[in-house]
Design a protein around this motif. Sequence first.
Motif, PDB file in Angstrom:
ATOM      1  N   SER A   1      -2.731  -3.340   3.981  1.00 24.67           N
ATOM      2  CA  SER A   1      -2.226  -3.045   2.465  1.00 24.67           C
ATOM      3  C   SER A   1      -1.448  -3.634   1.945  1.00 24.67           C
ATOM      4  N   THR A   2      -0.258  -4.374   2.642  1.00 23.92           N
ATOM      5  CA  THR A   2       0.579  -5.354   2.197  1.00 23.92           C
ATOM      6  C   THR A   2       0.107  -6.533   1.616  1.00 23.92           C
ATOM      7  N   SER A   3      -0.658  -7.117   2.387  1.00 20.53           N
ATOM      8  CA  SER A   3      -1.477  -8.317   2.259  1.00 20.53           C
ATOM      9  C   SER A   3      -2.186  -8.297   1.283  1.00 20.53           C
ATOM     10  N   ALA A   4      -3.095  -7.165   1.004  1.00 18.46           N
ATOM     11  CA  ALA A   4      -4.003  -7.031  -0.098  1.00 18.46           C
ATOM     12  C   ALA A   4      -3.520  -6.919  -1.329  1.00 18.46           C
ATOM     13  N   LEU A   5      -2.292  -5.982  -1.261  1.00 18.41           N
ATOM     14  CA  LEU A   5      -2.134  -5.606  -2.536  1.00 18.41           C
ATOM     15  C   LEU A   5      -0.543  -6.630  -3.085  1.00 18.41           C
TER      16      LEU A   5
ATOM     17  N   LYS B   1      -8.617  -0.428  -7.425  1.00 17.69           N
ATOM     18  CA  LYS B   1      -8.414   0.658  -7.428  1.00 17.69           C
ATOM     19  C   LYS B   1      -8.646   1.712  -6.329  1.00 17.69           C
ATOM     20  N   ILE B   2      -9.963   1.305  -6.014  1.00 20.58           N
ATOM     21  CA  ILE B   2     -10.541   2.161  -4.890  1.00 20.58           C
ATOM     22  C   ILE B   2      -9.733   1.782  -3.654  1.00 20.58           C
ATOM     23  N   SER B   3      -9.563   0.636  -3.364  1.00 23.17           N
ATOM     24  CA  SER B   3      -8.854   0.125  -2.192  1.00 23.17           C
ATOM     25  C   SER B   3      -7.717   0.813  -2.204  1.00 23.17           C
ATOM     26  N   THR B   4      -6.607   0.671  -3.189  1.00 24.99           N
ATOM     27  CA  THR B   4      -5.213   1.311  -3.289  1.00 24.99           C
ATOM     28  C   THR B   4      -5.222   2.719  -3.012  1.00 24.99           C
ATOM     29  N   LEU B   5      -6.273   3.617  -3.503  1.00 25.23           N
ATOM     30  CA  LEU B   5      -6.500   4.905  -3.054  1.00 25.23           C
ATOM     31  C   LEU B   5      -6.647   5.143  -1.768  1.00 25.23           C
ATOM     32  N   ALA B   6      -7.617   4.341  -1.155  1.00 24.73           N
ATOM     33  CA  ALA B   6      -8.090   4.379   0.284  1.00 24.73           C
ATOM     34  C   ALA B   6      -6.608   4.083   1.196  1.00 24.73           C
ATOM     35  N   PHE B   7      -5.842   3.024   0.767  1.00 27.38           N
ATOM     36  CA  PHE B   7      -4.622   2.736   1.784  1.00 27.38           C
ATOM     37  C   PHE B   7      -3.667   3.936   1.520  1.00 27.38           C
ATOM     38  N   SER B   8      -3.609   4.429   0.350  1.00 25.48           N
ATOM     39  CA  SER B   8      -2.670   5.598   0.063  1.00 25.48           C
ATOM     40  C   SER B   8      -3.460   6.899   0.898  1.00 25.48           C
ATOM     41  N   GLY B   9      -4.412   6.898   0.914  1.00 30.64           N
ATOM     42  CA  GLY B   9      -5.005   8.078   1.778  1.00 30.64           C
ATOM     43  C   GLY B   9      -4.728   7.767   3.388  1.00 30.64           C
TER      44      GLY B   9
END
Length: 207
Positions: free
Chosen positions: A30-34, A185-193
């Motif tokens: 998540s850190t690398s992607a975001l 946005k979908i990936s961000t929600l997925a990482f948060s989940g």
Amino acid sequence: MIDPSDLLVFMAALAAVYLLPGPDMALVISTSALRGPKSGLMAALGLALSRTLHVTLSALGLAALFHTHPILFDGVRWVGAAYLMWLAWKILSRADGDATEIATETGAGWAAIQRGVLTNLLNPKALMFCALLLPQFVSTQHDLAAQYLILGSVLVGLGFLFDVVYALAASSVAKRFSGSRSIRKISTLAFSGIFGFAAIRLAIGGS
């Protein structure tokens, strides 16, 4: 000092663990992607530092203290769960943030290292893993300190190697879909989940 065949088994066991999804892997990806590959690598460095400390604490017998005093284990476990939930909220709160702005924040590298250290350090199961695995490959007939040094170096080094691969892979995929705001946005929600789920698992004591 350590039989080569035993060392190969040890490395295979570590590889199996590092391939399993968990908070550490989620943090690096998540850190690398975001935030970009540099932040992802800094998070990997933070994880390596924490694993080094866990190996040291295991060798000093702190894991045994956790075993005989469950309240200490539970205390760290709840703090770790709260921290993972905070990470989930932090990622979710930036769902509409600009990737370039996030990646260039002042002190982003140091913050990524801190997140790496805390994510692993506040997971008491990481310490218990070291405490249970390492003694299986340590012989009392040889220098214990030297054996822990070798095995600990392999554990930390192999983990860092896996994390580097995850960070670079996540960055590559993120760049490929960087133009799609909906996918981001979908990936961000997925990482948060993922972090939220990891927090719940840690809080209820799931394995």
